[in-house]
Design a protein around this motif. Structure first.
Motif, PDB file in Angstrom:
ATOM      1  N   GLN A   1       0.808  -1.219   0.000  1.00  0.00           N
ATOM      2  CA  GLN A   1       0.000   0.000   0.000  1.00  0.00           C
ATOM      3  C   GLN A   1       0.845   1.274   0.000  1.00  0.00           C
ATOM      4  N   SER A   2       2.030   1.245   0.595  1.00  0.00           N
ATOM      5  CA  SER A   2       2.892   2.435   0.573  1.00  0.00           C
ATOM      6  C   SER A   2       4.234   2.158  -0.088  1.00  0.00           C
ATOM      7  N   ALA A   3       4.372   0.990  -0.743  1.00  0.00           N
ATOM      8  CA  ALA A   3       5.652   0.623  -1.354  1.00  0.00           C
ATOM      9  C   ALA A   3       6.055   1.571  -2.477  1.00  0.00           C
ATOM     10  N   LEU A   4       5.080   2.194  -3.171  1.00  0.00           N
ATOM     11  CA  LEU A   4       5.417   3.074  -4.295  1.00  0.00           C
ATOM     12  C   LEU A   4       6.173   4.316  -3.848  1.00  0.00           C
ATOM     13  N   VAL A   5       6.178   4.615  -2.552  1.00  0.00           N
ATOM     14  CA  VAL A   5       6.963   5.748  -2.060  1.00  0.00           C
ATOM     15  C   VAL A   5       8.428   5.597  -2.476  1.00  0.00           C
ATOM     16  N   ALA A   6       8.960   4.372  -2.446  1.00  0.00           N
ATOM     17  CA  ALA A   6      10.383   4.171  -2.749  1.00  0.00           C
ATOM     18  C   ALA A   6      10.729   4.540  -4.192  1.00  0.00           C
ATOM     19  N   PRO A   7      10.031   4.020  -5.218  1.00  0.00           N
ATOM     20  CA  PRO A   7      10.355   4.468  -6.584  1.00  0.00           C
ATOM     21  C   PRO A   7      10.030   5.939  -6.837  1.00  0.00           C
TER      22      PRO A   7
ATOM     23  N   SER B   1       4.071  -4.941 -10.139  1.00  0.00           N
ATOM     24  CA  SER B   1       3.745  -5.156  -8.727  1.00  0.00           C
ATOM     25  C   SER B   1       4.297  -3.990  -7.916  1.00  0.00           C
ATOM     26  N   LEU B   2       3.426  -3.345  -7.152  1.00  0.00           N
ATOM     27  CA  LEU B   2       3.864  -2.238  -6.299  1.00  0.00           C
ATOM     28  C   LEU B   2       4.872  -2.703  -5.258  1.00  0.00           C
ATOM     29  N   MET B   3       4.667  -3.903  -4.721  1.00  0.00           N
ATOM     30  CA  MET B   3       5.618  -4.408  -3.734  1.00  0.00           C
ATOM     31  C   MET B   3       6.992  -4.612  -4.349  1.00  0.00           C
ATOM     32  N   ARG B   4       7.046  -5.091  -5.606  1.00  0.00           N
ATOM     33  CA  ARG B   4       8.343  -5.222  -6.286  1.00  0.00           C
ATOM     34  C   ARG B   4       9.047  -3.874  -6.374  1.00  0.00           C
ATOM     35  N   GLY B   5       8.286  -2.835  -6.699  1.00  0.00           N
ATOM     36  CA  GLY B   5       8.892  -1.514  -6.759  1.00  0.00           C
ATOM     37  C   GLY B   5       9.516  -1.113  -5.435  1.00  0.00           C
ATOM     38  N   GLY B   6       8.839  -1.449  -4.337  1.00  0.00           N
ATOM     39  CA  GLY B   6       9.399  -1.157  -3.023  1.00  0.00           C
ATOM     40  C   GLY B   6      10.668  -1.922  -2.754  1.00  0.00           C
ATOM     41  N   VAL B   7      10.671  -3.216  -3.095  1.00  0.00           N
ATOM     42  CA  VAL B   7      11.856  -4.057  -2.858  1.00  0.00           C
ATOM     43  C   VAL B   7      13.046  -3.548  -3.662  1.00  0.00           C
ATOM     44  N   VAL B   8      12.814  -3.196  -4.929  1.00  0.00           N
ATOM     45  CA  VAL B   8      13.907  -2.784  -5.806  1.00  0.00           C
ATOM     46  C   VAL B   8      14.493  -1.435  -5.391  1.00  0.00           C
ATOM     47  N   PHE B   9      13.640  -0.474  -5.035  1.00  0.00           N
ATOM     48  CA  PHE B   9      14.117   0.894  -4.843  1.00  0.00           C
ATOM     49  C   PHE B   9      14.317   1.285  -3.384  1.00  0.00           C
ATOM     50  N   ALA B  10      13.809   0.535  -2.421  1.00  0.00           N
ATOM     51  CA  ALA B  10      14.048   0.865  -1.011  1.00  0.00           C
ATOM     52  C   ALA B  10      15.507   0.604  -0.652  1.00  0.00           C
ATOM     53  N   ASP B  11      15.998   1.346   0.341  1.00  0.00           N
ATOM     54  CA  ASP B  11      17.388   1.157   0.772  1.00  0.00           C
ATOM     55  C   ASP B  11      17.564  -0.123   1.574  1.00  0.00           C
TER      56      ASP B  11
END
Length: 714
Positions: free
Chosen positions: A347-353, A419-429
């Motif tokens: 739900q908030s994973a897109l913050v990272a990308p 997948s929004l969660m994938r975006g979080g995994v890839v771009f989060a620190d």
């Protein structure tokens, strides 16, 4: 008193050693072990730190010759290391070396010990009045309002926020004085007059989340058995207690529990660019569980969070993409530069990308991001074209090594989803999940739900941190939802039998007094508190219920079923057992009843097929109800079989099975019921107190998260 530091004189032909005196404060630590977990310890240490668990050390304490239960030592604080020169917070827990050779901890039932003192050169340390979390959060919100009114500059507000975070006594006293004043300019001036030199606090964390207990409870029984909302609230409270500046941003739902929000008011409004148009968004602020919370509300016609429910809308992915963008826009508008943005699930994973591709260039240069995966089965899948609505480029991000999920068919024929969660995994620190074992399991296809490859590529930044429980909320010694005469503790468990008799009476089931029963043992009470789904091991649950009843146990199930066929199955069981002496099936959410079941049960059955963390077993242990569990995820990390000789006896707290066959759960249940019926004294006097004394609070996990925050700030 002081400590010496050697320096060399500059410009001398020979090095001249000069003694420079540094102010040092002494804290005399005295631990009374009588009646506490370390009462048999042969050696005792205080694990102590200050200013939010910084500069920690293990201080060995020495036993008093006059009183063998009294242990004393001296902790020395260098003034140059204090975050605030006029205020100090010392945190500590104790550990002991036990006669059996293992170490045991006493962390004050998960609350740690914290000493807060004012400092002055003439008086040394003096104890300030107690300050509530709500007062600190209220002050933070007031400072924000004064800045928006032009009564404080951004620099002045930042300095005052730092002092509030450090629990500066002068500032907090001034706040209590001015909080009722009608003249905002005079109040701002009074607060500003309290400023003095202050170092920046260790960490400023903003949680961006879709849920927060108690204002957004999702999933019926979710807040009883544990969920995202519990974690956000409990982790934030644990960090706030140690002096960390913690805030929460979440949507402003129409179905939120507004009675749990103190001092709710509109803070500001700002435009959010969405799908090529600007949507006016209102930011509200309030205090929840003593924490400062900001709620974002999109105006009509979008009205993303005025739907009468948290999830289940056809445009859920759009709603939470908008929320992620609005959260970053809010930080820009408020001129906020937190150290860490802690994101939760898809739900908030897109913050990272978004942070990486747009908002760093727009000024959010300081924040780093951490994504916590609570349940990997839900990832926020959608068509790649949808990314454009949030201002991202689909053609750039819809790649298998970025956000494209090529492990499953897409919603459109011949196309994969992002997948929004994938975006979080890839771009989060950094990325975490909610238990160490689950962090290993998600690399397997049966647990990873298509995420195993991308997690493998980012394994260097992925780890598991075990969730905890709020031990104030779950406390059998003073739980207001238990019978007032039934409170009990690890040192005196007699109230547990009182709770059992009271619950059976409440549900119209007979109670067998052990004093009059054959062999001095009453009927065991097996309980289940769970969502009734396949994930929770539904086939094993049903078989375990039959096994328990065949052994003469009584059974209570509190659960909710979202699938119609499962609901019908349990409704049939509910009707079959209604009015009988052996079982009750309760298909509703009832928080008070859940507390009473935890307190009354002898055995709790948790046969999950997969379990990211699971809080059910932690709450059960807190109440002395012994778990029978499948060894998966967080269950494997927290429940140790009573026969497992590879771990110290003090850690053995339940009955564990391995597998998904009927015989697996049957064998573990038989062992548990045999132990209850034939080892009653051991069960009552050793196993139950041992389980209750174990520390499953947030203190250790919160400390681990602070280490992760600091690592990504470097």
């Amino acid at each position: 008193m002081g400590s010496d530091m050697l320096v060399d004189a500059v410009g001398s032909s020979q090095a001249l050693s000069v003694l420079v005196q540094q102010p040092v404060y002494q804290v005399v630590v005295q631990y009374k072990s009588a009646g506490r977990p370390l009462h048999d310890a042969q050696r005792v240490w205080a694990h102590v730190g200050h200013s939010g668990w910084q500069f920690t050390e293990d201080l060995e304490l020495f036993r008093s010759p006059q009183d063998p239960s009294c242990w004393t030592g001296i902790y020395r604080l260098q003034a140059c290391r204090l975050a605030n020169p006029s205020h100090v917070e010392v945190q500590m827990v104790f550990k002991g070396q036990m006669p059996q050779g293992h170490q045991q901890w006493d962390n004050n039932d998960g609350n740690n010990w914290q000493v807060v003192a004012e400092l002055s050169h003439h008086e040394g340390m003096t104890m300030p009045p107690e300050v509530s979390r709500s007062s600190i959060s209220g002050l933070l919100l007031l400072l924000q309002a004064f800045k928006l009114q032009g009564l404080l500059t951004g620099q002045q507000e930042e300095l005052l926020r730092i002092l509030a975070c450090q629990h500066d006594t002068r500032l907090l006293k001034a706040y209590e004085t001015v909080r009722g004043w009608a003249d905002d300019a005079a109040a701002a001036g009074m607060l500003l007059s309290q400023t003095m030199y202050a170092n920046r606090p260790g960490v400023h964390v903003v949680h961006v989340a879709s849920e927060m207990v108690p204002i957004a409870k999702v999933g019926g029984l979710g807040d009883v058995v544990g969920g995202l909302g519990d974690v956000v609230t409990s982790l934030a409270k644990a960090h706030q207690a140690s002096g960390t500046l913690v805030e929460v941003i979440m949507p402003k739902y129409d179905c939120a529990n507004y009675s749990a929000i103190d001092r709710l008011r509109r803070l500001t409004s700002f435009p959010v660019l969405w799908d090529g148009e600007e949507i006016t968004t209102h930011a509200w602020c309030g205090v929840v569980e003593g924490l400062p919370v900001y709620l974002l509300e999109a105006e009509q016609p979008a009205a993303f969070f005025w739907r009468g429910q948290f999830y289940g809308e056809a445009d859920d992915c759009e709603r939470y993409m908008f929320f992620s963008r609005a959260a970053l826009e809010f930080l820009l508008v408020m001129d906020r530069q937190p150290d860490v943005l802690h994101l939760h699930d898809w739900q908030s994973a897109l913050v990272a990308p978004l942070l990486q591709h747009e908002y760093r260039a727009r000024g959010l240069t300081r924040p780093r991001s951490l994504l916590t995966i609570h349940n990997i089965a839900f990832q926020g899948w959608m068509s790649p074209d949808m990314l454009a609505k949030a201002g991202l480029q689909p053609e750039a991000l819809a790649q298998p090594h970025l956000m494209l999920d090529d492990s499953r068919p897409g919603f459109w024929h011949g196309r994969h989803d992002v997948s929004l969660m994938r975006g979080g995994v890839v771009f989060a620190d950094k990325v975490t999940t909610v238990s160490p074992t689950y962090a290993q399991e998600v690399y397997k296809p049966e647990f990873g739900f298509g995420m195993q490859a991308v997690l493998g590529r980012h394994s260097h930044k992925f780890s598991g941190v075990l969730n905890g429980i709020d031990q104030h909320m779950w406390s059998p010694s003073d739980d207001p939802l238990l019978p007032p005469w039934g409170h009990y503790s690890a040192n005196d468990t007699r109230g547990k039998a009182v709770c059992k008799a009271a619950l059976l009476g409440e549900l119209g089931m007979p109670h067998t007094d052990p004093a009059t029963a054959e062999g001095g043992v009453g009927r065991p009470l097996v309980v289940i508190i769970s969502r009734l789904t396949q994930q929770k091991g539904l086939p094993l649950m049903l078989h375990g219920m039959q096994v328990a009843l065949s052994r003469g146990a009584q059974l209570i199930v509190l659960g909710s079923a979202s699938e119609p066929e499962v609901a019908k199955q349990f409704e049939a069981l509910q009707a079959a057992y209604h009015g009988g002496p052996d079982a009750r099936i309760i298909l509703r959410y009832d928080e008070g009843l859940a507390h009473r079941i935890y307190a009354a049960g002898d055995v709790i059955l948790i046969p999950s097929f997969f379990e990211p963390c699971g809080l059910t077993q932690l709450i059960a242990l807190r109440y002395g109800t012994i778990p029978v569990v499948n060894a998966t995820g967080g269950l494997a990390d927290t429940v140790r079989d009573v026969s497992n000789e590879s771990v110290p006896e003090v850690e053995r707290n339940g009955f564990v099975f391995y597998g998904r066959e009927h015989a697996d759960v049957e064998g573990a249940l038989h062992r548990a019921l045999d132990a209850y019926q034939h080892g009653q004294q051991w069960w009552r006097e050793q196993l139950v107190p041992r389980a209750m004394r174990q520390d499953w609070s947030w203190s250790r996990s919160a400390h681990t998260y602070l280490d992760i925050y600091r690592s990504i700030m470097q």
